[in-house]
Structures are given as C-alpha cells and as structure tokens.
Scaffold this active site. Structure first.
Site, PDB file in Angstrom:
ATOM      1  N   ASP A   1       0.963  -1.365   0.040  1.00  0.00           N
ATOM      2  CA  ASP A   1       0.051  -0.035   0.025  1.00  0.00           C
ATOM      3  C   ASP A   1       0.914   1.341   0.058  1.00  0.00           C
ATOM      4  OD1 ASP A   1      -3.002   1.324   0.789  1.00  0.00           O
ATOM      5  OD2 ASP A   1      -1.195   2.159   2.052  1.00  0.00           O
TER       6      ASP A   1
ATOM      7  N   ALA B   1      -4.769   2.609  -0.865  1.00  0.00           N
ATOM      8  CA  ALA B   1      -4.726   1.879  -2.049  1.00  0.00           C
ATOM      9  C   ALA B   1      -5.157   0.271  -2.075  1.00  0.00           C
ATOM     10  CB  ALA B   1      -3.048   1.848  -2.474  1.00  0.00           C
ATOM     11  N   ASP B   2      -4.855  -0.281  -0.937  1.00  0.00           N
ATOM     12  CA  ASP B   2      -5.444  -1.660  -0.713  1.00  0.00           C
ATOM     13  C   ASP B   2      -6.933  -1.751  -0.780  1.00  0.00           C
ATOM     14  OD1 ASP B   2      -2.870  -3.180  -0.422  1.00  0.00           O
ATOM     15  OD2 ASP B   2      -2.802  -2.663   1.561  1.00  0.00           O
ATOM     16  N   MET B   3      -7.371  -0.889   0.334  1.00  0.00           N
ATOM     17  CA  MET B   3      -9.023  -1.028   0.440  1.00  0.00           C
ATOM     18  C   MET B   3      -9.854  -0.504  -0.706  1.00  0.00           C
ATOM     19  SD  MET B   3      -9.006  -2.658   3.091  1.00  0.00           S
ATOM     20  CE  MET B   3     -10.770  -2.804   3.538  1.00  0.00           C
TER      21      MET B   3
END
Length: 358
Positions: A137, A165-167
């Site tokens: 992320d 960025a991940d979620m």
C-alpha cells in the site's frame, strides 16, 4: 438468503485488497472458496489472535471455505480446473505473469468456463512500466502522489494511517465484478478485469489536487483548503494533550463558532483563501482550544451547530454509543467482527459466517 446467494467465487487472493472484496461477497451470501497454498494465507499468522484466529484474518475471511491446493502439483491443478468449470468469479492477486506460468491466466480459465468473470488485482496493473514493480500500500500511495500531502507540520511525509490503495482496490474490484456479473446477465459472456491499486488511488485526489490534474502545480498541505491550510478544516490540541477537529468550512459553521467565541470580527479570515491569509485565525483557534480539555470542548460544542469532532482512538471509537446503535461490532464464536457497512431493509440481523480453518 443474501443478495449474492447462488454466486460461486474462487478466491486466490491474500493479504488485504482481494480478501476485502471477497468477504463482502461472502457477507452477502456468495459461496467463496478460498484457495490457499499449503502454508495458508500469511495473514493467518498475523497477531493479535482471538479464539485461535488472527483478528485480521477472521474479519476478511469469515464465511468462506478454505481449500489447500499446491498449484505446482498436477493433481491440485486438476482440482482447480474442476472448480473453475462451475464458478462465476475467479479472483487472483499475484504479480503479473504468475498465473500464466501456473496455467491459470484468463485465456486458460476462459477456455474452461467462457462465462466466468476473472478479476486480477495488483499494485500497478498487468501492463506498463511499473507492472512488475513490487509494492504494498504505502509504496503505491507514494507513487500516486498521496504521500506528498500525508505530511506532518514540518512537511515530512509520514506513514499513512489508512491503507487506502489496498482498500480502494478491494472496493473498486467489487464494483467491477458486480458490473461484469450484471453484464453477463445480458450477454451470457464472462469478462476480464484488471484492477490496479495505483489506478484506483488517482480519482481520490480530485478535491485536493485539481491544479495538478489540470497540468499545474501540486498541492501543498500548508496552503490547500482540505489538507491543513484552512482554519475550519484543521486539527487543534486541547488542554489535556488530546485533540479536536473542525471539519466543515461552510460560512454558517464559521459564523456560529466565532459568534459563540465572541470573535465574529474574524469571520472574513475564515472566508479568505486557504494558506497565509487564514494563519491569524488558525493561531487564534489554537490558543483558544488549549484553554479547555477535549471532553469539555465536546460538551460545549453540543450547543452549537458546528462541524466539530473530538479525535478518538480506536478503543473510544469502538466503544461509543453510535457504534453500538448501528451494530457495527458483532461478537460471534468468541471473536469480534466489524459488521459490513452494507445492509438492506427487512433483512434479519447480520451474523458473521464461521472463520475457516486451513
């Protein structure tokens, strides 16, 4: 019966983005088969643990089935091909090229099941100069420009608190998969989806980096209206070493607070351009908020219509009455789960599915 009952998902993803997508599908009744390597998803070993399972793992993998397959072994590959034949969705989060080497890229999977929706989630997408670059992320946020404004008072970037960025990739992937499933209802054809964490981040800067989007200069926190340059979108310390925030820049909020503080003469500063013009007002508010504790200000602000909030830690956030009223934390089988933020009227109270052992 959830909204996705009857949908079967083969989930080869690990860590955050992919599991965040597929757990939302499992929460809505999809049959999610989590295909794990012999050692399991690495998140299984991530502390802290509750009732024998990682809290992180439990919250992103509840309601799924676990199936161990070694995709370097032909018998296990054959088993996956069997599952593909009747699946609706195939999700993977390996680095570009890995699935092709294993024999399960989109072309290979589509040859088995032309109606399947195949979703690849990666840091930078399946093509382009950065496609093969290793990143989680924070590296993606750095390359997307977000770390430049995720800075402290001295302008130095700090580690972000939210894995945006991940979620963001998980949410975007879910939207894309659902779009593809709706499209399949019309055409009978499956689809391929290339989700890049980098790509999903960029639209999230439209309200702060408009100048850069239009080809101009990049924003700086000290002068940007939503990043630290405005008095009424700002963090203030209190007498007890805690903090509060003003979180709304509308004129009515500024007028209400400054009236209550006996300084309506400062209203023109609140309406000025963010940056140096608002510096005197920020200085006044900093001095003012230091006069009382966080909780004293919270009580005082209840009488005024102002976009205000105390800065809570997670323990306080989970324990507050609003969280309980919305049933946002649910205990089941000796584990605590954050409830899905999506619910529909008339449904029975949500109960988390069991957390699969490896």
């Amino acid at each position: 019966m959830g909204k996705l009952s009857g949908i079967t998902v083969l989930d080869l993803t690990q860590f955050l983005p992919g599991p965040a997508m597929t757990v939302m599908m499992a929460d809505q009744g999809a049959t999610v088969i989590k295909v794990e390597p012999p050692a399991g998803d690495p998140v299984r070993a991530m502390a802290p643990f509750e009732n024998g399972q990682s809290v992180w793992f439990a919250n992103l993998n509840r309601g799924k089935q676990s199936l161990v397959l070694d995709l370097k072994v032909e018998a296990d590959k054959a088993r996956l091909r069997e599952l593909i034949a009747s699946a609706d969705v195939f999700a993977e989060s390996f680095r570009p090229g890995v699935m092709k080497r294993l024999g399960f890229d989109y072309d290979a999977v589509r040859a088995i099941n032309p109606a399947i929706v195949y979703c690849s989630i990666s840091a930078f997408g399946q093509d382009g100069p950065l496609a093969g670059h290793a990143a989680h992320d924070m590296a993606v946020e750095a390359l997307a420009g977000f770390m430049s404004v995720n800075d402290g008072p001295d302008g130095t970037p700090v580690v972000p608190a939210v894995p945006a960025a991940d979620m963001g990739a998980g949410l975007t992937a879910l939207s894309a998969v659902l779009m593809a499933l709706i499209g399949r209802e019309k055409t009978g054809k499956g689809d391929y989806i290339d989700i890049a964490m980098f790509d999903t981040m960029l639209p999230w800067c439209v309200h702060t980096a408009s100048g850069a989007i239009a080809g101009g200069a990049s924003p700086r926190s000290a002068t940007q209206r939503s990043l630290g340059g405005a008095a009424f979108y700002q963090v203030y310390a209190t007498a007890d070493g805690k903090h509060v925030v003003l979180g709304g820049r509308e004129e009515k909020f500024a007028r209400n607070l400054l009236n209550a503080l006996g300084r309506i003469d400062l209203l023109p500063l609140a309406l000025a351009e963010a940056g140096p013009d608002q510096a005197p007002l920020i200085a006044f508010l900093r001095e003012t908020f230091l006069a009382r504790t966080r909780d004293e200000w919270t009580h005082w602000m209840e009488q005024i219509d102002v976009a205000f909030a105390p800065v809570l830690d997670f323990r306080e956030a989970f324990d507050q009455p609003h969280t309980a009223h919305r049933r946002l934390v649910v205990e089941a089988d000796g584990r605590h789960h954050i409830a899905p933020p999506i619910s529909f009227p008339g449904e029975t109270a949500w109960v988390p599915g069991p957390v699969p052992e490896l």
